[in-house]
Scaffold this motif. Sequence first.
Motif, mmCIF file in Angstrom:
data_model
loop_
_atom_site.group_PDB
_atom_site.id
_atom_site.type_symbol
_atom_site.label_atom_id
_atom_site.label_comp_id
_atom_site.label_asym_id
_atom_site.label_seq_id
_atom_site.Cartn_x
_atom_site.Cartn_y
_atom_site.Cartn_z
ATOM 1 N N HIS A 99 31.132 49.804 44.431
ATOM 2 C CA HIS A 99 30.417 48.582 44.083
ATOM 3 C C HIS A 99 29.171 48.884 43.257
ATOM 4 O O HIS A 99 28.883 48.208 42.267
ATOM 5 C CB HIS A 99 30.012 47.826 45.351
ATOM 6 C CG HIS A 99 31.153 47.190 46.075
ATOM 7 N ND1 HIS A 99 31.960 46.235 45.504
ATOM 8 C CD2 HIS A 99 31.622 47.369 47.341
ATOM 9 C CE1 HIS A 99 32.874 45.841 46.378
ATOM 10 N NE2 HIS A 99 32.693 46.515 47.499
ATOM 11 N N ASN A 147 27.528 40.130 42.092
ATOM 12 C CA ASN A 147 26.365 40.798 41.519
ATOM 13 C C ASN A 147 25.498 39.813 40.738
ATOM 14 O O ASN A 147 26.009 38.874 40.129
ATOM 15 C CB ASN A 147 26.802 41.930 40.585
ATOM 16 C CG ASN A 147 27.574 43.007 41.311
ATOM 17 O OD1 ASN A 147 27.669 42.996 42.538
ATOM 18 N ND2 ASN A 147 28.131 43.940 40.565
ATOM 19 N N VAL A 205 23.450 44.206 44.055
ATOM 20 C CA VAL A 205 24.869 44.351 44.388
ATOM 21 C C VAL A 205 25.031 44.171 45.900
ATOM 22 O O VAL A 205 24.963 45.138 46.664
ATOM 23 C CB VAL A 205 25.397 45.730 43.947
ATOM 24 C CG1 VAL A 205 26.915 45.808 44.117
ATOM 25 C CG2 VAL A 205 24.993 46.039 42.507
ATOM 26 N N LEU A 207 27.476 43.786 47.921
ATOM 27 C CA LEU A 207 28.567 44.469 48.617
ATOM 28 C C LEU A 207 28.401 45.989 48.657
ATOM 29 O O LEU A 207 29.176 46.674 49.324
ATOM 30 C CB LEU A 207 29.902 44.110 47.972
ATOM 31 C CG LEU A 207 30.326 42.638 48.120
ATOM 32 C CD1 LEU A 207 31.627 42.368 47.380
ATOM 33 C CD2 LEU A 207 30.460 42.250 49.580
ATOM 34 N N ALA A 208 27.409 46.512 47.976
ATOM 35 C CA ALA A 208 27.093 47.940 48.078
ATOM 36 C C ALA A 208 26.187 48.116 49.284
ATOM 37 O O ALA A 208 24.980 47.898 49.205
ATOM 38 C CB ALA A 208 26.422 48.432 46.807
ATOM 39 N N GLU A 405 35.798 43.942 52.048
ATOM 40 C CA GLU A 405 35.261 44.231 50.713
ATOM 41 C C GLU A 405 34.218 45.340 50.697
ATOM 42 O O GLU A 405 33.890 45.868 49.630
ATOM 43 C CB GLU A 405 34.665 42.960 50.097
ATOM 44 C CG GLU A 405 35.707 41.958 49.639
ATOM 45 C CD GLU A 405 35.088 40.856 48.798
ATOM 46 O OE1 GLU A 405 35.297 40.858 47.571
ATOM 47 O OE2 GLU A 405 34.387 39.999 49.378
ATOM 48 N N CYS A 410 39.691 47.490 47.715
ATOM 49 C CA CYS A 410 39.158 47.724 46.370
ATOM 50 C C CYS A 410 40.149 47.254 45.296
ATOM 51 O O CYS A 410 40.168 47.797 44.189
ATOM 52 C CB CYS A 410 38.811 49.192 46.166
ATOM 53 S SG CYS A 410 40.108 50.348 46.600
ATOM 54 N N TYR A 413 39.176 46.355 41.682
ATOM 55 C CA TYR A 413 38.810 47.423 40.782
ATOM 56 C C TYR A 413 40.049 48.156 40.264
ATOM 57 O O TYR A 413 39.958 49.109 39.553
ATOM 58 C CB TYR A 413 37.882 48.434 41.487
ATOM 59 C CG TYR A 413 36.549 47.816 41.859
ATOM 60 C CD1 TYR A 413 35.570 47.596 40.910
ATOM 61 C CD2 TYR A 413 36.296 47.445 43.187
ATOM 62 C CE1 TYR A 413 34.350 47.022 41.260
ATOM 63 C CE2 TYR A 413 35.068 46.876 43.537
ATOM 64 C CZ TYR A 413 34.120 46.685 42.571
ATOM 65 O OH TYR A 413 32.914 46.130 42.909
#
Length: 413
Positions: A99, A147, A205, A207-208, A405, A410, A413
Amino acid sequence: MTAPSVSVVVVSRHRPEALEYCLTSLSRLIYPNYEIIVVTDPSGEAAIHGMGLTGRVRVVPFDIANISIARNRGIEAAAGDIVAFIDDDAVAEPLWLLHLAAAFHDPEVSIAGGFVRGRNGISFQWKARSIDCTGMAIPLQLNETCNTVLSPPPDQAVKTEGTNMAVRRQVLLEQGGFDPAYRFYLDETDLNMRLAVAGYKTVIVPLAQVHHAYAPSTRRRRNRSVTDLYDIGASSMIFLRLHCPEALHVTRIAAVRQEQRERLLIQMRDGLLEPSEVRWALKRLEQGLTEAAEMVLPQLQPLHCTTPAFLRFESSANGDHIELAGRIWQKSELCKQAAHLAEQGKTVSVFIFSHTGLFHSVQYCKPGFWLQRGGLFGRSDRGQKLFRLDLFRTRVQAETRRTAEIRWDCTKY
């Protein structure tokens, strides 16, 4: 789209046990193109060797209590296009780097920051925040499912956390990295301000995600009680001298004193500190403020180094995800199964539910699986209802979706 090369920098000093957990999580990231750099003391080097990671991670020997200089050593040893930072007392969710790095597909983005969960693995310590010229952080309201690229107004910056952030390496080199005047505290905030002044864009971000545990140090005990406020005082004064109009200094310093005093009194009320320890910590705060006011601040220069060969890390995770779920009496057996599956490269989530409304917690366990415990009817997100009726299977499915997620899904991506 090609995954950019990322150098993950970890600074660790006198905390080998915490470092082992951090490196266990980093060794199981689902990302194809990263290296791990550890700036550490002899105890950290011994931990790396004991984990069988010698030669797989780049070790930079360093045993000085200055996180800014240590991070700069990591930057100089990095070969990736992007440098990501995580603290040794944090563990990363498996998709953390995927992410975070994806944000840099936008060529206008130079710095990215994610969300940080606390010790219980559920509540957030920090989400999105901005900072003003006094160093005061202000929460930002934004969409937490995608994001967001931000360009702050003058005299403000987007706050990224030192335990969950990434910056283009070339930008770090040009900016002189982290300012060594900050031994601890506000070091990344100072960088945020300098990048904002230079016109660089930041992306948040959500989800990071990493989990941050606050390991003990020379400034706090394991229970997070304060032992020394010198660096907070010193860094606060340095930040004001570098970024804030002098007319605002008195007001902000008074606020810092009040914030830290209230923090100490709460800990004394809770039985974590003695009155003498409160007095000592406040004395050290004043020493830091006074000495930093007279300190000669260095002029930052660009970092110059020869780019080393990229030491690509082969992740232990194979991308497969497995959920194991059961009751309290099944915990021991399920954890044994999870450990076995993790050793095979699986990303494993274990859900243990009691027939109660207890709040949930998440723990990262060696050799690398996630253990979530709580009541079948309890909250796993602080935004949920206090009590919810669920069947066991339905609850397992809901928790699997909630973590998908950040842990295993993933597909986008």
